[in-house]
Design an enzyme around this catalytic site. Structure first.
Site, PDB file in Angstrom:
ATOM      1  N   GLY A   1      80.859  26.787  13.792  1.00 53.86           N
ATOM      2  CA  GLY A   1      81.901  25.848  13.367  1.00 53.86           C
ATOM      3  C   GLY A   1      81.395  24.431  13.193  1.00 53.86           C
ATOM      4  O   GLY A   1      80.197  24.174  13.134  1.00 53.86           O
ATOM      5  N   TYR A   2      82.353  23.502  13.073  1.00 57.05           N
ATOM      6  CA  TYR A   2      82.075  22.099  12.728  1.00 57.05           C
ATOM      7  C   TYR A   2      81.218  22.088  11.461  1.00 57.05           C
ATOM      8  O   TYR A   2      80.131  21.528  11.401  1.00 57.05           O
ATOM      9  CB  TYR A   2      81.413  21.346  13.877  1.00 57.05           C
ATOM     10  CG  TYR A   2      81.963  19.941  13.965  1.00 57.05           C
ATOM     11  CD1 TYR A   2      83.259  19.726  14.416  1.00 57.05           C
ATOM     12  CD2 TYR A   2      81.222  18.840  13.547  1.00 57.05           C
ATOM     13  CE1 TYR A   2      83.798  18.453  14.445  1.00 57.05           C
ATOM     14  CE2 TYR A   2      81.756  17.567  13.578  1.00 57.05           C
ATOM     15  CZ  TYR A   2      83.032  17.382  14.028  1.00 57.05           C
ATOM     16  OH  TYR A   2      83.565  16.125  14.060  1.00 57.05           O
ATOM     17  N   LEU A   3      81.780  22.723  10.437  1.00 57.35           N
ATOM     18  CA  LEU A   3      81.007  23.058   9.242  1.00 57.35           C
ATOM     19  C   LEU A   3      80.589  21.825   8.443  1.00 57.35           C
ATOM     20  O   LEU A   3      81.340  20.856   8.347  1.00 57.35           O
ATOM     21  CB  LEU A   3      81.835  23.994   8.354  1.00 57.35           C
ATOM     22  CG  LEU A   3      82.327  25.274   9.037  1.00 57.35           C
ATOM     23  CD1 LEU A   3      83.120  26.129   8.057  1.00 57.35           C
ATOM     24  CD2 LEU A   3      81.184  26.081   9.632  1.00 57.35           C
TER      25      LEU A   3
ATOM     26  N   HIS B   1      76.408  24.806   5.900  1.00 58.69           N
ATOM     27  CA  HIS B   1      77.199  26.036   6.045  1.00 58.69           C
ATOM     28  C   HIS B   1      77.890  26.401   4.729  1.00 58.69           C
ATOM     29  O   HIS B   1      77.948  27.561   4.342  1.00 58.69           O
ATOM     30  CB  HIS B   1      78.302  25.846   7.093  1.00 58.69           C
ATOM     31  CG  HIS B   1      77.822  25.538   8.471  1.00 58.69           C
ATOM     32  ND1 HIS B   1      78.036  24.314   9.078  1.00 58.69           N
ATOM     33  CD2 HIS B   1      77.151  26.297   9.371  1.00 58.69           C
ATOM     34  CE1 HIS B   1      77.515  24.332  10.287  1.00 58.69           C
ATOM     35  NE2 HIS B   1      76.971  25.510  10.493  1.00 58.69           N
TER      36      HIS B   1
ATOM     37  N   ASP C   1      67.202  26.467  10.879  1.00 55.30           N
ATOM     38  CA  ASP C   1      66.914  27.242  12.082  1.00 55.30           C
ATOM     39  C   ASP C   1      65.922  28.343  11.696  1.00 55.30           C
ATOM     40  O   ASP C   1      66.253  29.529  11.715  1.00 55.30           O
ATOM     41  CB  ASP C   1      68.201  27.826  12.657  1.00 55.30           C
ATOM     42  CG  ASP C   1      69.166  26.740  13.095  1.00 55.30           C
ATOM     43  OD1 ASP C   1      68.783  25.906  13.925  1.00 55.30           O
ATOM     44  OD2 ASP C   1      70.293  26.696  12.570  1.00 55.30           O
TER      45      ASP C   1
ATOM     46  N   ARG D   1      75.131  18.725  15.121  1.00 53.72           N
ATOM     47  CA  ARG D   1      74.750  17.831  16.226  1.00 53.72           C
ATOM     48  C   ARG D   1      74.477  16.400  15.759  1.00 53.72           C
ATOM     49  O   ARG D   1      74.354  15.501  16.590  1.00 53.72           O
ATOM     50  CB  ARG D   1      73.530  18.393  16.960  1.00 53.72           C
ATOM     51  CG  ARG D   1      73.863  19.638  17.778  1.00 53.72           C
ATOM     52  CD  ARG D   1      72.725  20.056  18.688  1.00 53.72           C
ATOM     53  NE  ARG D   1      73.133  21.071  19.639  1.00 53.72           N
ATOM     54  CZ  ARG D   1      72.934  22.389  19.506  1.00 53.72           C
ATOM     55  NH1 ARG D   1      72.314  22.864  18.446  1.00 53.72           N
ATOM     56  NH2 ARG D   1      73.340  23.230  20.435  1.00 53.72           N
TER      57      ARG D   1
HETATM   58  O1  PAF Z   1      73.102  29.155  13.880  1.00 54.55           O
HETATM   59  C1  PAF Z   1      74.148  29.219  14.552  1.00 54.55           C
HETATM   60  O2  PAF Z   1      75.103  28.496  14.323  1.00 54.55           O
HETATM   61  C2  PAF Z   1      74.231  30.218  15.694  1.00 54.55           C
HETATM   62  O3  PAF Z   1      73.050  30.316  16.381  1.00 54.55           O
HETATM   63  C3  PAF Z   1      74.756  31.598  15.259  1.00 54.55           C
HETATM   64  C4  PAF Z   1      73.772  32.288  14.316  1.00 54.55           C
HETATM   65  C5  PAF Z   1      76.104  31.483  14.599  1.00 54.55           C
HETATM   66  C6  PAF Z   1      74.905  32.519  16.482  1.00 54.55           C
HETATM   67  O4  PAF Z   1      75.813  31.988  17.400  1.00 54.55           O
END
Ligand code: PAF
Length: 283
Positions: free
Chosen positions: A31-33, A37, A150, A187
């Site tokens: 969340g907090y897109l 995202h 990530d 963040r």
């Molecule tokens: O990347 C993220 O936001 C999280 O690590 C995920 C993949 C949704 C798993 O909680």
């Protein structure tokens, strides 16, 4: 767009879609897109008949002293963005729905999960894999979308999918950056305006590493030292790690002979940020 909170509802809807022969894309999020995202949701909407977004701040991937409690949350804003970006279903369960009393199974992953963030955040990737495995079983997607910011998470999920012979296709999507270079992250909202400026040292260091690499430098130590100096010059920064790793195994390398990644984690004030850049060897 459906907004569902229970595993039962999410399964019913997605199984009905599958029975109709529709392809399903999943975008797992906490969340907090932000636009990062949204690029995943839009890509999924292009590739698949139906797109599901999960919004779940997964408690088991946070360490004791990490930011689970303060992680930003705004479910109404997020669901509106999902709808606008082409999602058909948002799955936003409570923690008790995902981890009811008596829950006692966990994925344990090594290999690409061992270094970098895995070494600094013990148990983090076990928590990520456990929740992602659950989400895959609930939604049963044909494809799942993850951001390359990530990069280690992406490598870990690919390893899990391979090891468990899962049918889902994992799609890695490019890092989305602010105009000044800062990688988008939920963040980033923790940063004061002074820290926000200081945070530019991450992308500045990575850009410099990439241009040195493009001009022929293949020695990871020289590339790392260059990044280190740029980040150390920023007073508000504290380096957690800077590594040059193989892009699949996530293991440090002595010489760049195949595609690699310069990955770093840096504290700006109390906020830990990660970023990376691919160093691709043209064949
Ligand atoms: O990347 C993220 O936001 C999280 O690590 C995920 C993949 C949704 C798993 O909680």
């Amino acid at each position: 767009m459906y907004i569902v909170k229970t595993v039962k509802e999410a399964k019913e809807i997605t199984r009905k879609w599958a029975a109709e022969g529709l392809s399903i894309g999943l975008v797992p999020t906490m969340g907090y897109l932000h636009e990062g995202h949204l690029s995943l949701i839009k890509e999924s909407a292009k590739d698949n008949d139906k797109t599901c977004v999960s919004i779940f701040v997964n408690p088991i991937q946070f360490g004791k002293n990490e930011d689970f409690g303060s992680y930003p949350r705004d479910i109404e804003y997020d669901t509106a963005l999902c709808e606008k970006s082409g999602a058909d279903l948002v799955f936003c369960p409570a923690a008790e729905e995902m981890y009811p009393d008596g829950f006692c199974s966990h994925i344990e992953i090594s290999g690409p999960a061992e270094g970098l963030c895995g070494a600094r955040r013990p148990g983090h990737f076990n928590g990520v894999c456990t929740v992602v495995m659950k989400l895959f079983n609930i939604i049963n997607p044909s494809r799942a979308y993850f951001g390359r910011k990530d990069a280690q998470q992406l490598a870990v999920i690919c390893q899990m999918v391979k090891d468990y012979n899962m049918d889902v296709k994992i799609i890695g999507m490019p890092i989305v950056r602010e105009a000044d270079g800062l990688a988008k992250s939920s963040r980033n909202t923790y940063l004061s305006s002074e820290e926000r400026k200081a945070a530019l040292c991450l992308s500045r260091a990575l850009r410099t590493v990439k241009s040195l690499f493009d001009s022929g430098e293949r020695n990871p130590d020289i590339l790392k030292q260059t990044a280190k100096k740029i980040i150390k010059d920023e007073l508000l920064s504290r380096i957690d790690y800077i590594e040059i790793v193989d892009i699949i195994t996530m293991k440090p390398i002595n010489e760049i002979k195949s595609d690699a990644l310069c990955a770093l984690a840096v504290y700006i004030g109390r906020t830990r940020l990660i970023d990376n850049i691919a160093l691709e060897v043209k064949s």
